[in-house]
Design an enzyme around this catalytic site. Structure first.
Site, PDB file in Angstrom:
ATOM      1  N   GLY A  13      17.983 -50.835 -27.271  1.00 55.49           N
ATOM      2  CA  GLY A  13      17.621 -50.607 -28.887  1.00 55.49           C
ATOM      3  C   GLY A  13      18.437 -51.120 -29.807  1.00 55.49           C
TER       4      GLY A  13
ATOM      5  N   GLU B 216      24.470 -47.665 -32.539  1.00 51.39           N
ATOM      6  CA  GLU B 216      23.358 -46.940 -31.736  1.00 51.39           C
ATOM      7  C   GLU B 216      22.243 -47.570 -33.031  1.00 51.39           C
ATOM      8  OE1 GLU B 216      21.488 -46.039 -29.655  1.00 51.39           O
ATOM      9  OE2 GLU B 216      21.494 -43.993 -28.564  1.00 51.39           O
ATOM     10  N   ASP B 217      20.285 -47.532 -31.971  1.00 54.51           N
ATOM     11  CA  ASP B 217      19.606 -47.627 -33.296  1.00 54.51           C
ATOM     12  C   ASP B 217      19.088 -46.067 -33.799  1.00 54.51           C
ATOM     13  OD1 ASP B 217      18.524 -46.147 -30.537  1.00 54.51           O
ATOM     14  OD2 ASP B 217      17.311 -47.551 -29.835  1.00 54.51           O
TER      15      ASP B 217
ATOM     16  N   ASP C  92      18.470 -39.201 -33.138  1.00 52.17           N
ATOM     17  CA  ASP C  92      16.947 -37.751 -32.302  1.00 52.17           C
ATOM     18  C   ASP C  92      17.974 -36.688 -31.914  1.00 52.17           C
ATOM     19  OD1 ASP C  92      15.326 -36.965 -33.083  1.00 52.17           O
ATOM     20  OD2 ASP C  92      14.340 -37.674 -30.772  1.00 52.17           O
TER      21      ASP C  92
ATOM     22  N   LYS D  37      17.977 -39.426 -37.501  1.00 52.33           N
ATOM     23  CA  LYS D  37      16.769 -38.481 -37.538  1.00 52.33           C
ATOM     24  C   LYS D  37      16.582 -37.015 -37.583  1.00 52.33           C
ATOM     25  CE  LYS D  37      12.821 -39.661 -34.482  1.00 52.33           C
ATOM     26  NZ  LYS D  37      11.723 -39.354 -33.468  1.00 52.33           N
TER      27      LYS D  37
ATOM     28  N   PHE E 238       7.267 -40.249 -34.649  1.00 55.22           N
ATOM     29  CA  PHE E 238       8.373 -41.627 -33.988  1.00 55.22           C
ATOM     30  C   PHE E 238       8.093 -42.899 -33.787  1.00 55.22           C
ATOM     31  CE2 PHE E 238       8.666 -44.010 -29.399  1.00 55.22           C
ATOM     32  CZ  PHE E 238       9.753 -43.025 -28.875  1.00 55.22           C
TER      33      PHE E 238
ATOM     34  N   ASP F 179      11.986 -48.881 -29.299  1.00 55.65           N
ATOM     35  CA  ASP F 179      10.498 -48.837 -28.441  1.00 55.65           C
ATOM     36  C   ASP F 179      10.143 -47.416 -28.462  1.00 55.65           C
ATOM     37  OD1 ASP F 179      12.737 -47.740 -26.861  1.00 55.65           O
ATOM     38  OD2 ASP F 179      11.173 -48.010 -25.227  1.00 55.65           O
TER      39      ASP F 179
ATOM     40  N   ARG G 148       9.938 -53.632 -29.980  1.00 58.43           N
ATOM     41  CA  ARG G 148      11.140 -53.530 -29.934  1.00 58.43           C
ATOM     42  C   ARG G 148      11.213 -54.978 -30.750  1.00 58.43           C
ATOM     43  NH1 ARG G 148      14.498 -50.505 -27.441  1.00 58.43           N
ATOM     44  NH2 ARG G 148      14.103 -50.310 -24.875  1.00 58.43           N
TER      45      ARG G 148
HETATM   46  P1  IMP Z   1      19.113 -38.781 -28.376  1.00 56.25           P
HETATM   47  O1  IMP Z   1      17.904 -37.861 -28.550  1.00 56.25           O
HETATM   48  O2  IMP Z   1      19.880 -38.328 -30.214  1.00 56.25           O
HETATM   49  O3  IMP Z   1      19.980 -38.620 -27.414  1.00 56.25           O
HETATM   50  O4  IMP Z   1      17.909 -40.501 -28.709  1.00 56.25           O
HETATM   51  C1  IMP Z   1      18.229 -40.291 -27.939  1.00 56.25           C
HETATM   52  C2  IMP Z   1      16.946 -42.145 -27.256  1.00 56.25           C
HETATM   53  O5  IMP Z   1      16.227 -42.018 -26.930  1.00 56.25           O
HETATM   54  C3  IMP Z   1      17.241 -43.028 -28.543  1.00 56.25           C
HETATM   55  O6  IMP Z   1      18.989 -43.600 -28.877  1.00 56.25           O
HETATM   56  C4  IMP Z   1      16.207 -44.500 -28.944  1.00 56.25           C
HETATM   57  O7  IMP Z   1      16.389 -45.007 -28.114  1.00 56.25           O
HETATM   58  C5  IMP Z   1      15.027 -43.182 -28.310  1.00 56.25           C
HETATM   59  N1  IMP Z   1      14.556 -42.656 -29.043  1.00 56.25           N
HETATM   60  C6  IMP Z   1      14.772 -41.419 -29.646  1.00 56.25           C
HETATM   61  N2  IMP Z   1      13.809 -41.106 -31.262  1.00 56.25           N
HETATM   62  C7  IMP Z   1      13.369 -42.478 -31.138  1.00 56.25           C
HETATM   63  C8  IMP Z   1      11.979 -42.860 -31.839  1.00 56.25           C
HETATM   64  O8  IMP Z   1      11.634 -42.326 -33.110  1.00 56.25           O
HETATM   65  N3  IMP Z   1      11.373 -44.075 -31.423  1.00 56.25           N
HETATM   66  C9  IMP Z   1      12.225 -44.723 -30.521  1.00 56.25           C
HETATM   67  N4  IMP Z   1      13.020 -44.357 -29.328  1.00 56.25           N
HETATM   68  C10 IMP Z   1      13.290 -43.463 -29.633  1.00 56.25           C
HETATM   69 MG    MG Z   2      18.552 -46.443 -27.483  1.00 54.40          MG
END
Ligand code: IMP
Ligand code: MG
Length: 187
Positions: free
Chosen positions: A45, A100-101, A104, A132, A153, A160, A166
């Site tokens: 990402g 990081e991208d 969340d 987010k 999303f 992705d 992507r």
């Molecule tokens: P976490 O929930 O912060 O652990 O996020 C883990 C991973 O989930 C991120 O690095 C993204 O790759 C993916 N992710 C979380 N939210 C989104 C979204 O809205 N779109 C696409 N990927 C997401």
């Molecule tokens: Mg990611």
């Protein structure tokens, strides 16, 4: 319906992202003047964001990548973080900036941060393209972030949906998903 019809309007344009990468790159340059910086990109990402961001960091830095997953193939978090590819570099005494991208739930980064801290770097920070906050479950905030997004999303600029979209050079979202960040069939 072709896949690209699933995509909503542009939320953040390429120009805005590049401008923000420049601002954050300059800030990181100032904050880390005397540090031995290593950028750690989280594949896949972060790939576009890392490429743009690092152009604007005027430091004698190195880069490395990790592959880890907390999501399955779709949009639902499993809450479990798996390291599929670890660093090739020694980070002892270095200023690590995880790139990081999106933050969340924060589960991935909170795990990664303590995982890397165990190798005795000088510091571990996070630079995320997107934040987010509505999805947060772990107690973690990015030290640097580009933009805040609401509970949709997000796709594009590296992010992705099921490995697609992507390559979009801007940030958009999945249209069927206006009600929230989890798709109904995933619940
Ligand atoms: P976490 O929930 O912060 O652990 O996020 C883990 C991973 O989930 C991120 O690095 C993204 O790759 C993916 N992710 C979380 N939210 C989104 C979204 O809205 N779109 C696409 N990927 C997401
Ligand atoms: Mg990611």
């Amino acid at each position: 319906m072709s896949r690209i019809d699933q995509i909503g309007e542009v939320l953040i344009s390429e120009e805005e992202i590049i401008k923000r990468a420049k601002e954050l790159g300059e800030k990181i340059t100032m904050d880390h003047e005397n540090d031995d910086v290593i950028l750690v990109g989280i594949l896949r990402g972060a790939v576009m964001w890392m490429t743009e961001l690092m152009k604007h960091i005027k430091l004698d830095l190195t880069i490395d990548f990790m592959v880890c997953s907390s999501y399955g193939s779709s949009t639902k978090t499993s809450g479990v973080v798996k390291i599929d590819k670890d660093l090739n570099s020694d980070i002892h005494g270095k200023s690590v900036i995880i790139v990081e991208d999106i933050v969340d739930s924060g589960v991935t980064l909170s795990y990664l941060k303590s995982y890397l801290a165990g190798r005795h770097p000088k510091s571990v920070e996070i630079c995320s393209l997107l934040d987010k906050p509505s999805g947060r479950r772990a107690d973690i905030e990015p030290d640097y972030y580009g933009f805040t997004v609401d509970d949709r999303f997000i796709v594009g600029y590296g992010l992705d949906y099921d490995q697609r979209f992507r390559q979009l050079p801007y940030i958009s979202y999945l249209k069927q998903n206006d009600a929230g960040s989890r798709l109904p069939e995933e619940e």
